[in-house]
Design an enzyme around this catalytic site. Sequence first.
Site, short mmCIF file in Angstrom:
data_model
loop_
_atom_site.label_atom_id
_atom_site.label_comp_id
_atom_site.label_asym_id
_atom_site.label_seq_id
_atom_site.Cartn_x
_atom_site.Cartn_y
_atom_site.Cartn_z
N ASP A 275 0.84 -1.21 0.00
CA ASP A 275 0.00 0.00 0.00
C ASP A 275 0.87 1.26 0.00
O ASP A 275 0.56 2.24 -0.67
CB ASP A 275 -0.92 0.02 1.23
CG ASP A 275 -2.05 -1.00 1.11
OD1 ASP A 275 -2.29 -1.48 -0.01
OD2 ASP A 275 -2.68 -1.31 2.14
N GLU B 150 -19.32 -1.78 6.18
CA GLU B 150 -19.20 -3.24 6.25
C GLU B 150 -17.76 -3.62 6.56
O GLU B 150 -16.84 -2.94 6.12
CB GLU B 150 -19.54 -3.85 4.87
CG GLU B 150 -20.76 -3.27 4.22
CD GLU B 150 -21.01 -3.86 2.83
OE1 GLU B 150 -20.17 -4.59 2.32
OE2 GLU B 150 -22.09 -3.57 2.30
N LYS C 23 -14.29 -5.05 5.91
CA LYS C 23 -13.59 -5.35 4.65
C LYS C 23 -12.92 -6.71 4.80
O LYS C 23 -11.91 -6.86 5.48
CB LYS C 23 -12.56 -4.27 4.33
CG LYS C 23 -11.90 -4.50 2.98
CD LYS C 23 -11.04 -3.31 2.59
CE LYS C 23 -10.53 -3.44 1.15
NZ LYS C 23 -9.88 -4.70 0.84
N ASP D 280 -10.77 -9.92 4.30
CA ASP D 280 -9.46 -10.13 3.71
C ASP D 280 -9.40 -11.53 3.10
O ASP D 280 -8.83 -12.45 3.66
CB ASP D 280 -8.38 -9.95 4.79
CG ASP D 280 -7.04 -9.62 4.18
OD1 ASP D 280 -6.98 -9.44 2.94
OD2 ASP D 280 -6.05 -9.54 4.93
N TYR E 196 -21.53 -9.30 -0.61
CA TYR E 196 -21.66 -7.89 -0.24
C TYR E 196 -22.08 -6.97 -1.38
O TYR E 196 -22.11 -5.76 -1.24
CB TYR E 196 -20.37 -7.36 0.37
CG TYR E 196 -19.10 -7.74 -0.36
CD1 TYR E 196 -18.86 -7.34 -1.67
CD2 TYR E 196 -18.12 -8.49 0.28
CE1 TYR E 196 -17.71 -7.68 -2.32
CE2 TYR E 196 -16.95 -8.84 -0.37
CZ TYR E 196 -16.75 -8.43 -1.68
OH TYR E 196 -15.59 -8.77 -2.33
N LYS F 28 -8.78 1.60 5.52
CA LYS F 28 -7.86 0.52 5.90
C LYS F 28 -7.36 0.72 7.33
O LYS F 28 -6.93 1.83 7.69
CB LYS F 28 -6.63 0.51 4.96
CG LYS F 28 -6.96 0.11 3.54
CD LYS F 28 -7.09 -1.40 3.45
CE LYS F 28 -6.66 -2.01 2.16
NZ LYS F 28 -5.36 -2.29 1.83
N CYS G 46 25.86 -22.19 27.29
CA CYS G 46 25.17 -21.01 27.82
C CYS G 46 25.95 -19.76 27.45
O CYS G 46 27.16 -19.68 27.72
CB CYS G 46 25.04 -21.14 29.34
SG CYS G 46 24.43 -19.63 30.11
N CYS H 240 27.29 -18.19 31.14
CA CYS H 240 28.27 -18.84 32.02
C CYS H 240 29.10 -19.89 31.31
O CYS H 240 30.07 -20.41 31.86
CB CYS H 240 27.58 -19.45 33.24
SG CYS H 240 26.65 -20.94 32.84
N CYS I 133 20.09 -24.15 30.86
CA CYS I 133 21.40 -24.03 31.50
C CYS I 133 21.23 -24.62 32.89
O CYS I 133 20.37 -24.16 33.66
CB CYS I 133 21.80 -22.55 31.58
SG CYS I 133 23.19 -22.27 32.69
N CYS J 202 24.71 -19.65 37.48
CA CYS J 202 24.84 -18.85 36.25
C CYS J 202 24.39 -17.41 36.55
O CYS J 202 23.30 -17.20 37.10
CB CYS J 202 23.97 -19.46 35.16
SG CYS J 202 23.88 -18.43 33.68
#
Length: 499
Positions: free
Chosen positions: A42, A117, A119, A121, A229, A318, A412, A415, A430, A435
Amino acid sequence: MAAAGEHPEVVARIAELRDVIRHHSRLYYESDEPEIADAEFDDLMRELRELEERYPALRSADSPTEKIGGAPTTTFAAVTHLAPMLSLDNAFSRDELDAWGARIVKRAGEGVGFVAEPKMDGLAISLVYEAGRLVRAATRGDGVTGEDVTANVRTVQGVPSRVGGGSSPVLLEVRGEVYMPVASFTELNRRQADAGEHLFANPRNAAAGSLRQKDSRITASRDLSLFCYQLGVVEGGPHLGTHIEILQWLRDLGFPVNPHIDRHDDLDSVSRFCESMESKRHDLGYEIDGVVVKVDDLAVRAALGATSRAPRWAIAYKFPPEEKTTRLLDIRVSIGRTGRATPFAVLEPVFVGGSTVEMATLHNQDEVARRGVRVGDTVIVRKAGDVIPEVVGPVLSKRPKRSTPWTFPADCPVCGSALVRQEGEANHRCLNADCPARQLQRIAHFAGRNAMDIEGLGEERVALLVNAGLLHDAGDLYSLTVEDLVPLGGWRRSRRRVS
Ligand code: IVH
């Protein structure tokens, strides 16, 4: 208005935009495999339209701004529509919606009523009935010629094969949108993943991909639905003066019509409807990307007319975009209080769904694999449930040549002890209780809202105190002194993160 000759960079930009838009239109309409988010498409279209408005000398009949949809493919027979299936102009803000309304009132006078209404998709479809029997269903295609998908559409829930009993018009064309409910889309993608098949980017692509199957048994196995629609061409129907009457007539004939459709006396009321739809958009069970606002009175519509692309009597408001693409800069692993190692995406910051996103959880090893993302990929990012940023998947055509699949780190990151994924577990952990990351998270948890709820002591400040050697465990919080805190410089934000 400006002269384009003096601006070679404008000429070049327009040419570039047209090429890019054509490329993405093909992917979207003809192969159902988009590479960019709708909102970005868009944005490109809007930039092109604005440039063409500013430099009318550069307008061209073959510009994407003059076109509707995509070209029909050769998989299905071509169908010439009884009347062109037009597109809709967009309004991206309340101001643009108001400006459209003001144009309508200027042309048609005060007192114009509107119908608003959701819209949908999905993908637009034209259904043709002769003497009440469904004889043809076609996609929109380029607006003039679509694809004959009759056999497939017959398998779609809610599409009546006969309507009206004895009192049906000689000829009736009804237009609507075929869509896939969100839950069915999720379930379909789960099945696709199990079968090692490709995943659909969103419910609309799943609906389009499902409807454009050579084998209608595949379409029948997908959960598709319909909302009607609009009327196309009618011969021998009742006299109807308004859109709201048409919708009621369609309902009476047995067509599914969205229940969230209202008539409004003015644009303030339309605006409130848009707000209300936006707030419930995720509770509907199907995706909508805005609200279509139409003039109710058919005589007023006829007076307003249409351009070659879109009617003047309708506009698509939109919703602000919720999906964007950005670069996946890194995949790192954070260590939680219990040692759980969670991979997360480090993203080039991108504004999506109302805020800037630069990190998103990837949950665990299997989820990274399911999404199939690699460091360096361009990825689609969206807000799940409007709040939590989510990496949807990669844009494969933009994948760098030498990228490699991501592998879970063996150690890890904080650590250095081994990260272990025990059998039957989704998560790596771990196992080192000392740690520093786990230590930090334990203290942050202790100070957090669900425990002691110590105001102002979040993860960053705990990190500051841990890194300064002032905190080793939650007990240390109780022996902190003002003298301890003063050298830290008034709670400056910590730059270091233990993650
Ligand atoms: S009316 C000439 N109503 O939006 C007007 N379209 O961007 C015809 N769409 O091609 C369309 N929901 O596929 C209308 N309630 C609705 C709609 C709707 C979704 C789609 C339709 C159209 C596209 C234009």
